[in-house]
Design a protein around this motif. Sequence first.
Motif, PDB file in Angstrom:
ATOM      1  N   ASN A  70       0.856  -1.181   0.000  1.00  0.00           N
ATOM      2  CA  ASN A  70       0.000   0.000   0.000  1.00  0.00           C
ATOM      3  C   ASN A  70       0.891   1.229   0.000  1.00  0.00           C
ATOM      4  N   SER A  96       3.210  -2.986   3.728  1.00  0.00           N
ATOM      5  CA  SER A  96       2.373  -4.162   3.480  1.00  0.00           C
ATOM      6  C   SER A  96       1.602  -4.498   4.752  1.00  0.00           C
ATOM      7  N   ASP A  97       0.538  -5.259   4.598  1.00  0.00           N
ATOM      8  CA  ASP A  97      -0.210  -5.714   5.767  1.00  0.00           C
ATOM      9  C   ASP A  97       0.682  -6.554   6.669  1.00  0.00           C
ATOM     10  N   TYR A 101       1.504  -5.978  10.793  1.00  0.00           N
ATOM     11  CA  TYR A 101       1.342  -6.920  11.900  1.00  0.00           C
ATOM     12  C   TYR A 101       2.665  -7.209  12.604  1.00  0.00           C
TER      13      TYR A 101
END
Length: 111
Positions: A70, A96-97, A101
């Motif tokens: 993103n 990034s996702d 996390y």
Amino acid sequence: LNNIPRDELMQVDMYMPVEQSFVGKESDLHFQSYFYIDQMIMTRITGGFKTNTEFAYDELLKYCRENDYNIVSPMYHVIRGDDEIQWVELKAKIYSDEDFYEDLEEEMEFW
């Protein structure tokens, strides 16, 4: 560049090094002593800037889609060059996702 110029109007912040130690109150300049962004992608534009900038945007966006990144910053246009050749580096911060996390887990461990 802080917006996608669909209506041909752009909102742009310009950053440049300065040597002055004082700027009058009537100036529209705002100063930051240090500016750094990591985790960026970049492509270089040489010649035909108007046309090639559109291709460069497409290239960066395609790369992000294909790699599940993103873009989480404005697009940065860094003007470079010398007397012989000029170019623009088009940059954006990505995330990034998965990165999110990992960072969240590290923060939770800290607290």
